[in-house]
Design an enzyme around this catalytic site. Structure first.
Site, PDB file in Angstrom:
ATOM      1  CE  LYS A  27       4.681  -3.290  -0.098  1.00 30.43           C
ATOM      2  NZ  LYS A  27       4.401  -4.604  -0.731  1.00 30.43           N
ATOM      3  CE  LYS A  83      -2.400  -8.430   0.361  1.00 34.54           C
ATOM      4  NZ  LYS A  83      -1.597  -8.918  -0.769  1.00 34.54           N
ATOM      5  CD  GLU A  99       0.422  -2.777  -1.760  1.00 38.29           C
ATOM      6  OE1 GLU A  99       1.308  -3.133  -0.957  1.00 38.29           O
ATOM      7  OE2 GLU A  99      -0.199  -3.584  -2.490  1.00 38.29           O
ATOM      8  NE  ARG A 145       4.151  -3.705  -8.467  1.00 36.09           N
ATOM      9  CZ  ARG A 145       4.060  -4.893  -9.085  1.00 36.09           C
ATOM     10  NH1 ARG A 145       4.009  -4.950 -10.400  1.00 36.09           N
ATOM     11  NH2 ARG A 145       4.040  -6.006  -8.379  1.00 36.09           N
TER      12      ARG A 145
END
Length: 503
Positions: free
Chosen positions: A265, A277, A349, A351
């Site tokens: 990632k 966030k 995001e 994944r």
């Protein structure tokens, strides 16, 4: 990087700024560890008593400095705790040695030379001490106008034999491992205005050129053309477009050659996107590319070590930003391979980019795929800041990865993939959604990724969200900031695969 030398000289006779000795916790107080006999003799056999007077106990990571007495060429003695000592005849724990060597290196920043008179019972101990010293001496100063104390310039391992092939090989391996862990740390610590998908890909290209690796970089046009809806969906809100990097090392040929695919990632900054966030959760989000950094460093390490295995790294690089062009909750993305995903939360995001890369990696039919990602806050809640979770579609493979991580000194824990958490990922609109139940969210993320693994391929998922970035003070050989988590585990996996001991 700090220079390492092997020395057969006595710790008392070696000229250095400081001599480092080990101390263990004994039943009646601190005890001097093996390797420090010459130093203890200079104290007339009273080194342990002197340390106890100064408050030392031998606890792991404890560092005590005291002036060197006559009879030593060093001006300072630095005693570092090793924790509980080994049973009679047993070897010292290699992770304890690694931590002690790292703590000593940090304490000796600014020194020109340190003599390590620590236990050297075999080549494993030599490697642990070398790794600990090199990792502990790390400092990230690229953006500081005043760098302060430089890392210790040289560490001499007393008792390690320069003509011993096993000792030399141990130091050479440790030097490669530490250099690649530190490469990842540098990338993780780099500010996101300088490290974005394009510049990260450029770093990978430079490494590939230096070490003879094959590399392919897909830019935004190629990603759109190729149907990489997950990577493009995450990156479409940023002024810095995404990239997918394939970097490959070929170390074996023939029917019996093992092929390991690693997927990392690489969210170079994660604002959460439209699902922004909250305040206080953005400051460290430059570290959300730690998985991609680990994969890059592992592939390079495999090449530098000349491992008899094929390792392909996939770096899924994107910047997750909110803007008028950003993906929205409710959007449906068509992933690489055709599967559709309903985006319920744009802050889930990682994944999405990983799913595209896992599907693409599966097309090459590797013997195994291991993905590594700072994927979920849920895993931090479950395991804390020093342990990464291991999930897999094969229980034996998951157990092997956990054992390998323990062997190299990285803390991990095997986690399940409960079937009852799969149904909440269903979507009324698409094939699957990117969010499931809140409770067990780290496991649900693993189940999501499992959906994109090719049929019949052994797969594991390492969620390094906890240990990838150390926000507290340094400890052992672990600095504040980027840590390089999972690299030592992945390199050992590649070694075992090449030796026919895994897969």
């Amino acid at each position: 990087m700090t220079a390492l030398t092997l020395s057969t000289s006595s710790a008392a006779a070696l000229r250095a700024d400081a001599v480092v000795v080990g101390v263990t916790k004994g039943a009646k107080g601190p005890e001097v560890a093996a390797g420090a006999e010459a130093v203890d003799k200079a104290f007339s056999g009273r080194l342990a008593a002197t340390l106890e007077t100064l408050g030392a106990s031998g606890a792991e990571g404890e560092v005590t400095k005291l002036p060197a007495p006559n009879g030593l060429k060093s001006s300072v003695v630095l005693a570092v705790g090793l924790g509980e000592g080994p049973a009679d005849g047993a070897a010292y724990d290699t992770e304890a040695l690694r931590k002690a060597a790292g703590a000593a290196a940090r304490a000796l920043a600014g020194s020109k030379k340190a003599a390590y008179a620590l236990p050297v019972q075999d080549a494993d101990a030599v490697q642990a001490l070398a790794e600990g010293a090199l990792l502990g001496a790390y400092a990230y100063t690229a953006y500081q106008s005043s760098n302060g104390k430089a890392p210790v310039a040289e560490v001499a391992l007393v008792g390690a034999k320069p003509r011993d092939k096993a000792h030399k090989a141990a130091v050479e391996r440790a030097t490669v491992i530490a250099a690649e862990v530190n490469r990842a740390r540098d990338l993780i610590n780099m500010p996101p205005n300088d490290l974005h998908p394009k510049s990260f890909a450029a770093v990978a290209q430079e490494a590939a050129k230096e070490h003879g690796l094959k590399i392919e970089v897909l830019d935004e046009k190629a990603l759109v053309k190729g149907g990489y809806g997950g990577i493009m969906g995450v990156g479409q809100g940023s002024a810095n477009p995404p990239r997918l990097v394939k970097i490959a090392y070929t170390g074996a040929k023939g029917r019996n050659a093992k092929h390991l695919a690693l997927v990392g990632k690489g969210i170079t900054y994660d604002s959460g996107g439209i699902s922004l966030k909250p305040a206080g959760h953005n400051e460290t989000m430059k570290c959300d590319m730690s998985g991609a950094a680990a994969v890059l460093s592992t592939v390079v390490a495999a090449a530098r070590l000349g491992l008899p295995v094929n390792v392909t790294g996939w770096l899924a690089l994107a910047e997750n930003m909110p803007s008028g062009s950003a993906a929205r909750p409710g959007d449906v993305l068509r992933m690489y391979g055709g599967k559709t995903v309903e985006v319920l939360n744009t802050d889930a995001e990682g994944r999405l980019v990983m799913a595209d890369a896992i599907t693409r990696a599966s097309e090459e039919k590797p013997d195994a795929i291991i993905d590594v990602a700072t994927l979920t806050g849920a895993m931090v809640l479950a395991l804390g800041h020093r342990i990464f979770g291991v999930m897999a579609n094969d229980d034996a493979f998951r157990t092997s990865l956990h054992e390998i991580a323990t062997e190299v000194g990285e803390q991990s824990w095997p986690m399940p993939l409960p079937t009852h958490l799969r149904k909440p990922l269903d979507s009324a609109t698409a094939d699957i959604s990117n969010m499931g139940e809140r409770m067990g969210g780290g496991l649900a993320a693993g189940l999501f990724l499992k959906e994109f693994v090719g049929e019949g391929i052994t797969w594991a998922h390492l969620d390094i969200a906890g240990p990838a970035f150390n926000e507290s003070g340094p400890f052992g050989y672990t600095p504040k900031g980027g840590t390089g988590s999972a690299i030592r585990t992945l390199v050992r996996v590649a070694e075992k695969a090449g030796a026919g001991e895994l897969l």
